[in-house]
Each structure stands twice: as C-alpha cells, then as structure tokens.
Design a protein around this motif. Sequence first.
Motif, PDB file in Angstrom:
ATOM      1  N   SER A 229      -4.249  19.692  35.802  1.00  0.00           N
ATOM      2  CA  SER A 229      -2.791  19.647  35.872  1.00  0.00           C
ATOM      3  C   SER A 229      -2.250  18.231  36.019  1.00  0.00           C
ATOM      4  CB  SER A 229      -2.291  20.495  37.046  1.00  0.00           C
ATOM      5  OG  SER A 229      -2.800  19.995  38.276  1.00  0.00           O
ATOM      6  N   ASN A 230      -3.134  17.304  36.371  1.00  0.00           N
ATOM      7  CA  ASN A 230      -2.733  15.913  36.579  1.00  0.00           C
ATOM      8  C   ASN A 230      -3.718  15.009  35.854  1.00  0.00           C
ATOM      9  OD1 ASN A 230      -0.923  14.023  38.230  1.00  0.00           O
ATOM     10  ND2 ASN A 230      -2.949  13.281  38.794  1.00  0.00           N
ATOM     11  N   VAL A 231      -3.232  13.871  35.369  1.00  0.00           N
ATOM     12  CA  VAL A 231      -4.098  12.922  34.678  1.00  0.00           C
ATOM     13  C   VAL A 231      -3.871  11.530  35.241  1.00  0.00           C
ATOM     14  CG1 VAL A 231      -4.303  14.232  32.529  1.00  0.00           C
ATOM     15  CG2 VAL A 231      -2.385  12.630  32.826  1.00  0.00           C
ATOM     16  N   GLU A 232      -4.846  10.671  35.008  1.00  0.00           N
ATOM     17  CA  GLU A 232      -4.746   9.274  35.423  1.00  0.00           C
ATOM     18  C   GLU A 232      -4.875   8.404  34.176  1.00  0.00           C
ATOM     19  OE1 GLU A 232      -6.304   7.312  39.342  1.00  0.00           O
ATOM     20  OE2 GLU A 232      -7.930   7.286  37.872  1.00  0.00           O
ATOM     21  N   PRO A 233      -3.755   7.889  33.668  1.00  0.00           N
ATOM     22  CA  PRO A 233      -3.796   7.080  32.458  1.00  0.00           C
ATOM     23  C   PRO A 233      -4.278   5.654  32.715  1.00  0.00           C
ATOM     24  CG  PRO A 233      -1.544   7.337  33.200  1.00  0.00           C
ATOM     25  CD  PRO A 233      -2.389   8.173  34.111  1.00  0.00           C
ATOM     26  N   TYR A 234      -4.535   4.970  31.622  1.00  0.00           N
ATOM     27  CA  TYR A 234      -4.946   3.563  31.658  1.00  0.00           C
ATOM     28  C   TYR A 234      -4.249   2.857  30.497  1.00  0.00           C
ATOM     29  CZ  TYR A 234      -8.032   4.764  27.785  1.00  0.00           C
ATOM     30  OH  TYR A 234      -8.517   5.184  26.579  1.00  0.00           O
ATOM     31  N   GLY A 235      -4.646   1.645  30.204  1.00  0.00           N
ATOM     32  CA  GLY A 235      -3.908   0.794  29.286  1.00  0.00           C
ATOM     33  C   GLY A 235      -3.545   1.372  27.934  1.00  0.00           C
ATOM     34  N   ALA A 236      -4.423   2.170  27.339  1.00  0.00           N
ATOM     35  CA  ALA A 236      -4.148   2.721  26.010  1.00  0.00           C
ATOM     36  C   ALA A 236      -2.891   3.573  26.003  1.00  0.00           C
ATOM     37  CB  ALA A 236      -5.343   3.541  25.529  1.00  0.00           C
ATOM     38  N   PHE A 237      -2.548   4.143  27.129  1.00  0.00           N
ATOM     39  CA  PHE A 237      -1.366   5.006  27.211  1.00  0.00           C
ATOM     40  C   PHE A 237      -0.088   4.215  27.491  1.00  0.00           C
ATOM     41  CE2 PHE A 237      -4.780   7.938  27.535  1.00  0.00           C
ATOM     42  CZ  PHE A 237      -4.299   9.138  27.022  1.00  0.00           C
ATOM     43  N   TYR A 238      -0.220   2.914  27.704  1.00  0.00           N
ATOM     44  CA  TYR A 238       0.950   2.091  27.997  1.00  0.00           C
ATOM     45  C   TYR A 238       1.469   1.374  26.752  1.00  0.00           C
ATOM     46  CZ  TYR A 238      -1.177   2.834  32.592  1.00  0.00           C
ATOM     47  OH  TYR A 238      -1.749   3.397  33.706  1.00  0.00           O
ATOM     48  N   GLU A 239       0.766   1.545  25.642  1.00  0.00           N
ATOM     49  CA  GLU A 239       1.217   0.916  24.396  1.00  0.00           C
ATOM     50  C   GLU A 239       2.438   1.635  23.828  1.00  0.00           C
ATOM     51  OE1 GLU A 239      -2.253   0.965  21.939  1.00  0.00           O
ATOM     52  OE2 GLU A 239      -3.431  -0.243  23.355  1.00  0.00           O
ATOM     53  N   ASP A 240       2.543   2.927  24.084  1.00  0.00           N
ATOM     54  CA  ASP A 240       3.711   3.721  23.681  1.00  0.00           C
ATOM     55  C   ASP A 240       4.052   4.621  24.867  1.00  0.00           C
ATOM     56  OD1 ASP A 240       5.646   5.337  22.611  1.00  0.00           O
ATOM     57  OD2 ASP A 240       4.378   6.222  21.049  1.00  0.00           O
ATOM     58  N   VAL A 241       4.789   4.069  25.798  1.00  0.00           N
ATOM     59  CA  VAL A 241       5.048   4.769  27.056  1.00  0.00           C
ATOM     60  C   VAL A 241       5.872   6.031  26.825  1.00  0.00           C
ATOM     61  CG1 VAL A 241       6.105   4.581  29.330  1.00  0.00           C
ATOM     62  CG2 VAL A 241       4.831   2.657  28.381  1.00  0.00           C
ATOM     63  N   ALA A 242       6.887   5.919  25.983  1.00  0.00           N
ATOM     64  CA  ALA A 242       7.726   7.088  25.709  1.00  0.00           C
ATOM     65  C   ALA A 242       6.902   8.195  25.060  1.00  0.00           C
ATOM     66  CB  ALA A 242       8.902   6.705  24.820  1.00  0.00           C
ATOM     67  N   GLY A 243       6.014   7.804  24.153  1.00  0.00           N
ATOM     68  CA  GLY A 243       5.158   8.792  23.502  1.00  0.00           C
ATOM     69  C   GLY A 243       4.206   9.446  24.475  1.00  0.00           C
ATOM     70  N   ALA A 244       3.639   8.643  25.376  1.00  0.00           N
ATOM     71  CA  ALA A 244       2.732   9.200  26.384  1.00  0.00           C
ATOM     72  C   ALA A 244       3.477  10.160  27.303  1.00  0.00           C
ATOM     73  CB  ALA A 244       2.099   8.081  27.196  1.00  0.00           C
ATOM     74  N   ALA A 245       4.667   9.768  27.738  1.00  0.00           N
ATOM     75  CA  ALA A 245       5.455  10.636  28.616  1.00  0.00           C
ATOM     76  C   ALA A 245       5.769  11.958  27.937  1.00  0.00           C
ATOM     77  CB  ALA A 245       6.737   9.926  29.030  1.00  0.00           C
ATOM     78  N   SER A 246       6.074  11.896  26.651  1.00  0.00           N
ATOM     79  CA  SER A 246       6.379  13.109  25.891  1.00  0.00           C
ATOM     80  C   SER A 246       5.160  14.016  25.786  1.00  0.00           C
ATOM     81  CB  SER A 246       6.888  12.730  24.501  1.00  0.00           C
ATOM     82  OG  SER A 246       7.140  13.880  23.728  1.00  0.00           O
ATOM     83  N   LEU A 247       3.986  13.414  25.551  1.00  0.00           N
ATOM     84  CA  LEU A 247       2.760  14.206  25.448  1.00  0.00           C
ATOM     85  C   LEU A 247       2.396  14.841  26.791  1.00  0.00           C
ATOM     86  CD1 LEU A 247       0.509  11.992  23.136  1.00  0.00           C
ATOM     87  CD2 LEU A 247       1.411  14.265  22.615  1.00  0.00           C
ATOM     88  N   PHE A 248       2.544  14.083  27.858  1.00  0.00           N
ATOM     89  CA  PHE A 248       2.250  14.653  29.171  1.00  0.00           C
ATOM     90  C   PHE A 248       3.141  15.871  29.426  1.00  0.00           C
ATOM     91  CE2 PHE A 248       0.892  10.244  30.953  1.00  0.00           C
ATOM     92  CZ  PHE A 248      -0.289  10.314  30.238  1.00  0.00           C
ATOM     93  N   LYS A 249       4.414  15.742  29.102  1.00  0.00           N
ATOM     94  CA  LYS A 249       5.343  16.848  29.297  1.00  0.00           C
ATOM     95  C   LYS A 249       4.971  18.033  28.422  1.00  0.00           C
ATOM     96  CE  LYS A 249      10.273  17.985  29.265  1.00  0.00           C
ATOM     97  NZ  LYS A 249      11.653  17.461  29.022  1.00  0.00           N
ATOM     98  N   GLU A 250       4.586  17.753  27.178  1.00  0.00           N
ATOM     99  CA  GLU A 250       4.228  18.831  26.248  1.00  0.00           C
ATOM    100  C   GLU A 250       3.085  19.671  26.780  1.00  0.00           C
ATOM    101  OE1 GLU A 250       2.359  19.317  21.718  1.00  0.00           O
ATOM    102  OE2 GLU A 250       3.266  17.412  22.344  1.00  0.00           O
ATOM    103  N   PHE A 251       2.122  19.022  27.420  1.00  0.00           N
ATOM    104  CA  PHE A 251       0.941  19.745  27.894  1.00  0.00           C
ATOM    105  C   PHE A 251       1.015  20.080  29.388  1.00  0.00           C
ATOM    106  CE2 PHE A 251      -0.574  17.654  24.025  1.00  0.00           C
ATOM    107  CZ  PHE A 251      -1.086  18.764  23.357  1.00  0.00           C
ATOM    108  N   GLY A 252       2.184  19.909  29.978  1.00  0.00           N
ATOM    109  CA  GLY A 252       2.377  20.300  31.368  1.00  0.00           C
ATOM    110  C   GLY A 252       1.584  19.469  32.361  1.00  0.00           C
ATOM    111  N   LEU A 253       1.415  18.188  32.054  1.00  0.00           N
ATOM    112  CA  LEU A 253       0.604  17.308  32.884  1.00  0.00           C
ATOM    113  C   LEU A 253       1.465  16.286  33.620  1.00  0.00           C
ATOM    114  CD1 LEU A 253      -2.137  16.590  30.203  1.00  0.00           C
ATOM    115  CD2 LEU A 253      -2.437  18.017  32.232  1.00  0.00           C
TER     116      LEU A 253
END
Length: 252
Positions: A33-57
């Motif tokens: 239910s929770n994830v711990e991101p790292y640098g690869a997810f900071y290249e497109d922060v809005a995209g990462a936030a959207s994906l986390f929301k999509e998968f309920g994370l």
Amino acid sequence: MALQYPLSFQLYSGRNFPPLEGQLRIIAEAGFSNVEPYGAFYEDVAGAASLFKEFGLTAKSGHFGLDSLEADPDGNFRIAEALGIETIVAPYLAPDARPTNKEGWQALGDRLASLAQRARQAGYGFGWHNHDFEFIALPDGSHPIEHLLVDGVKWEADIAWIVRANADPKPWIARYGAIMPLVHVKDIAPAGEKVNEDGWADVGTGVVDWATIWPLCVAAGAQIMVAEHDNPSDLGRFATVSAQAMRELAKA
C-alpha cells in the motif's frame, strides 16, 4: 505501537523491470500500500504522483541523493511535497567519498545534522539509510553509524546489510530504535545460493531471522517496514512472496 505501513516497497527493487507503470501494478497487486521512491521517480514528479494515485499507493518516505540534497534542499523538498513524502532519506555514500577515520565520519555527521535541521524547518523528517560499511569498526574502535545518527538524524535501518557486515542487528536496534521509524526488510540467501541475484533472497526465504527482528523493530517504534531486494530476477515473484511473508510477520 502499531505499524502504520507494514507493507511498503522500495521502488529501487524494480529498476530493471520497466516501465514504471508495470512495476507499480505488480507491487499493488501483491498487496503493498506504500512505496519508497528514489531518483528515477523524480524526473517526472507529476507523472509519478499520478501513477501512485492510480494504483492506490502512498509514498511516505523517499530516497534522495546526499549531493542533491546539499546542493538544492528546497528543490528536493518541493519534490517531497508533491509526492506526499514525509521522511527524506539519504541512502548511500560512494566508496571514494567514505571517510577513513572517526573525525571524517563526525564531519559527515555534522553535514547530516545540518540537513536534518533544514528538513525539520521545512516540515520533514530526515534520516540515513545504512549499508554494511557503517558497521565496520574504525581504527579507534568506534563505528561510522555512531557518528552519523546525531542531532536529529533518524535511522532507516537496513537489517540485512548489518548482517552482511557480520554484525548483530539486535544491539543496534536496542540502541537506536527510538530514532528508527523506517526499516528495510531484506533477506540474504544461504551461502552459495541466488548468485544471480547477488546473494539476496525474497523476504522470509533467507537466513535473516525476521521472526525475531521484526517484533524488535516494531517494539522499538518502527512505523514503516519496507521490502527491498537489490537485484531480483523476477519482480513479481519477489513482490508476491515478500508481501505474504510480511503479512505473516505483521500478525505475529
């Protein structure tokens, strides 16, 4: 104290299995239910936030490079804010940057303490994630970790790396558990096995005594238990097996 997030997942474990969307689907379907991101997810922060929301994370903690944090703390705080990260963790120090004596590690501890203060003023926790080298004694008999966990610096304990340093995690948990909100739940394969996975194993299938260590971490105050494997050959297998083992550990 009850765990807030017994099923969290360090996204570095999936770096060899693109795309990001596919990784998150596997992780969510395994039950995390929770994830711990790292640098690869900071290249497109809005995209990462959207994906986390999509998968309920949610993403309550994240790894941020020490150099980046020192060069642009405010920029990294904005990334944390956008992703809902509450605890910022510096994860690693390259071999050529590691001090060789007590004074050098104390100087690094001072740098971490400065970052911890800056993060605290911005509303974030700040911690250090260990590997094995922090638990190898220095010439004076002290250990690097003792000079890093100072003045507000929290500890994200990577238990398996402590074991790989031929150290016993239990006394370190007893000593620093009060400042240990995060724990990396990693396992080590029996000697000679899983060579293609750098000797790491799915949680619950290796030699780390998680049945003993998990409750010690929880009793000390850990709030987030983060599954990690540095080089899995099958992300789905690692996520599924580890989630089941962590569910059982959380029940005990």
